[in-house]
Design a protein around this motif. Sequence first.
Motif, short mmCIF file in Angstrom:
data_model
loop_
_atom_site.label_atom_id
_atom_site.label_comp_id
_atom_site.label_asym_id
_atom_site.label_seq_id
_atom_site.Cartn_x
_atom_site.Cartn_y
_atom_site.Cartn_z
N LYS A 26 -8.44 -2.81 6.80
CA LYS A 26 -8.20 -2.32 8.17
C LYS A 26 -7.02 -1.34 8.21
O LYS A 26 -7.04 -0.35 8.92
N THR A 27 -5.97 -1.66 7.43
CA THR A 27 -4.76 -0.84 7.52
C THR A 27 -4.83 0.41 6.62
O THR A 27 -4.07 1.35 6.83
N SER A 28 -5.72 0.41 5.64
CA SER A 28 -5.72 1.52 4.68
C SER A 28 -6.87 2.50 4.84
O SER A 28 -6.84 3.57 4.25
N TYR A 29 -7.91 2.11 5.57
CA TYR A 29 -9.10 2.98 5.66
C TYR A 29 -9.51 3.15 7.12
O TYR A 29 -9.40 2.21 7.91
N ASP A 30 -10.03 4.34 7.45
CA ASP A 30 -10.53 4.56 8.81
C ASP A 30 -11.80 3.76 9.03
O ASP A 30 -12.05 3.25 10.12
N ASN A 31 -12.62 3.67 7.96
CA ASN A 31 -13.88 2.94 8.10
C ASN A 31 -13.98 1.86 7.02
O ASN A 31 -14.37 2.11 5.88
N PRO A 32 -13.59 0.60 7.37
CA PRO A 32 -13.57 -0.48 6.38
C PRO A 32 -14.92 -0.73 5.70
O PRO A 32 -14.96 -1.06 4.52
N ASP A 33 -16.04 -0.54 6.45
CA ASP A 33 -17.35 -0.79 5.82
C ASP A 33 -17.63 0.21 4.70
O ASP A 33 -18.12 -0.14 3.64
N GLU A 34 -17.28 1.47 4.99
CA GLU A 34 -17.44 2.51 3.94
C GLU A 34 -16.54 2.19 2.76
O GLU A 34 -16.93 2.38 1.59
N ALA A 35 -15.34 1.69 3.07
CA ALA A 35 -14.39 1.36 2.00
C ALA A 35 -14.96 0.28 1.08
O ALA A 35 -14.81 0.34 -0.14
N ILE A 36 -15.64 -0.70 1.68
CA ILE A 36 -16.23 -1.77 0.86
C ILE A 36 -17.26 -1.18 -0.11
O ILE A 36 -17.29 -1.52 -1.30
N GLU A 37 -18.08 -0.26 0.40
CA GLU A 37 -19.09 0.38 -0.46
C GLU A 37 -18.41 1.16 -1.59
O GLU A 37 -18.86 1.13 -2.73
N ASP A 94 10.89 -3.86 -1.77
CA ASP A 94 11.59 -5.11 -2.10
C ASP A 94 10.78 -6.34 -1.69
O ASP A 94 10.75 -7.34 -2.39
N ARG A 95 10.11 -6.24 -0.54
CA ARG A 95 9.36 -7.39 -0.04
C ARG A 95 8.20 -7.74 -1.00
O ARG A 95 7.99 -8.90 -1.36
N VAL A 96 7.48 -6.71 -1.44
CA VAL A 96 6.34 -6.94 -2.34
C VAL A 96 6.83 -7.48 -3.70
O VAL A 96 6.27 -8.43 -4.24
N ILE A 97 7.90 -6.86 -4.20
CA ILE A 97 8.46 -7.31 -5.49
C ILE A 97 8.91 -8.77 -5.37
O ILE A 97 8.66 -9.60 -6.24
N ASN A 98 9.57 -9.07 -4.26
CA ASN A 98 10.10 -10.42 -4.06
C ASN A 98 9.01 -11.47 -4.01
O ASN A 98 9.05 -12.46 -4.74
N VAL A 99 8.05 -11.27 -3.11
CA VAL A 99 7.02 -12.31 -2.95
C VAL A 99 6.20 -12.44 -4.24
O VAL A 99 5.97 -13.54 -4.73
N ASN A 100 5.78 -11.31 -4.79
CA ASN A 100 4.81 -11.37 -5.89
C ASN A 100 5.41 -11.67 -7.25
O ASN A 100 4.71 -12.18 -8.13
N ILE A 101 6.70 -11.37 -7.44
CA ILE A 101 7.32 -11.68 -8.74
C ILE A 101 8.30 -12.86 -8.63
O ILE A 101 8.17 -13.85 -9.33
N ARG A 108 -2.77 4.54 -4.56
CA ARG A 108 -1.95 4.09 -3.43
C ARG A 108 -1.60 2.60 -3.48
O ARG A 108 -1.53 1.93 -2.47
N ARG A 109 -1.38 2.09 -4.70
CA ARG A 109 -1.06 0.67 -4.82
C ARG A 109 0.16 0.46 -5.72
O ARG A 109 0.26 -0.55 -6.42
N ALA A 110 1.09 1.44 -5.70
CA ALA A 110 2.17 1.45 -6.70
C ALA A 110 2.99 0.15 -6.73
O ALA A 110 3.21 -0.42 -7.80
N SER A 111 3.44 -0.31 -5.58
CA SER A 111 4.32 -1.49 -5.59
C SER A 111 3.53 -2.74 -6.00
O SER A 111 3.98 -3.55 -6.82
N TYR A 112 2.33 -2.86 -5.46
CA TYR A 112 1.50 -4.03 -5.77
C TYR A 112 1.15 -4.08 -7.25
O TYR A 112 1.27 -5.12 -7.91
N ALA A 113 0.74 -2.91 -7.81
CA ALA A 113 0.37 -2.86 -9.23
C ALA A 113 1.56 -3.22 -10.11
O ALA A 113 1.42 -3.92 -11.11
N THR A 114 2.74 -2.76 -9.70
CA THR A 114 3.96 -3.08 -10.46
C THR A 114 4.14 -4.59 -10.57
O THR A 114 4.43 -5.13 -11.64
N VAL A 142 0.85 -1.20 0.00
CA VAL A 142 0.00 0.00 0.00
C VAL A 142 0.88 1.25 0.00
O VAL A 142 1.95 1.25 0.59
N GLY A 143 0.41 2.28 -0.69
CA GLY A 143 1.10 3.58 -0.63
C GLY A 143 1.41 4.14 -2.00
O GLY A 143 1.51 3.40 -2.98
N GLN A 144 1.50 5.48 -2.04
CA GLN A 144 2.02 6.12 -3.25
C GLN A 144 3.52 5.87 -3.29
O GLN A 144 4.14 5.64 -2.24
#
Length: 257
Positions: free
Chosen positions: A197-208, A107-114, A150-156, A95-97
Amino acid sequence: MRLKGKICLITGAGSGIGKSTALLFAKEGAVVVVNDINENDGDQTVDEITQLGTEALFIKADVTDSCSVKEMIQHVIDKYSRIDVLFNNAGISGVGQLHEIEPEDWDRVINVNIKGVYLPSKYALPHMMKRKRGSIINMSSCIAEIGLARRASYATTKGAVLSLTKSMQVDYAPYNIRVNALLPGTIFTPFVENYLKTSYDNPDEAIEQIKTRQLSGELGRPEDVANAALFLASDESKFMMGSPLYVDGGVVFGKNA
Ligand code: NAP
């Protein structure tokens, strides 16, 4: 019994999509090799498969660790002498810009996912090439096709997995090995619960909010992706090669205006 007798290795099969796929493959007659970094979760998946009266084996390995992955593949070959299906599913969120992401998190995201797709494929492929058979399913994401905040590493990583899939398909088509990618949208799994939980103050609103970018009124379920994986694993998809298969409730191709 669409996978009767097939030896199927699924990485990250202790939770979420991987677990759901492991259970479905077992119901469809496969012998499932469950990989995960988390021993309790992996054992739990195997217990549930065994209760179905089907054989399964848990191998703990970190998909970013070359020695562990090599040993895992050898273990499967020693026991079953082949791998028919490899589902490179293990993955983590990022998560994150870009400017907010710390180098070690990147590095962790790149490593696990690629690297986590590269290594199991590297060690399984020679065995598939010898038999001139095999289906590899790589876990990408619909984020490979769209911009999301806010998903730069994951999208990569998921874009890379899609490119890698096409490249692998060209190289291994002469060996009758199919390599396809799954591109899920938002699937309600522990991974997404944690991200909410880690990215939004209100997860239920985030789902909507997430629902507004798809055409379906519901988030996806792990079984939705497992069914698509089953198709790619089975011989029913024998004419699918290097393809992205979207399981996204209409995120990529829909316009919910
Ligand atoms: P999940 O519930 O977190 O399951 C992933 C599993 O992989 C977990 O058991 C995790 O263990 C394991 N794992 C993590 N790092 C590993 C490693 N280095 N070696 C071996 N296993 C490892 O996640 P999910 O939602 O099912 O996601 C599965 C895949 O689908 C991921 O590649 C993800 O990027 C992709 N995907 C998910 C969604 C979604 O909305 N859920 C959408 C598109 C794509 P720990 O729990 O101990 O970390």
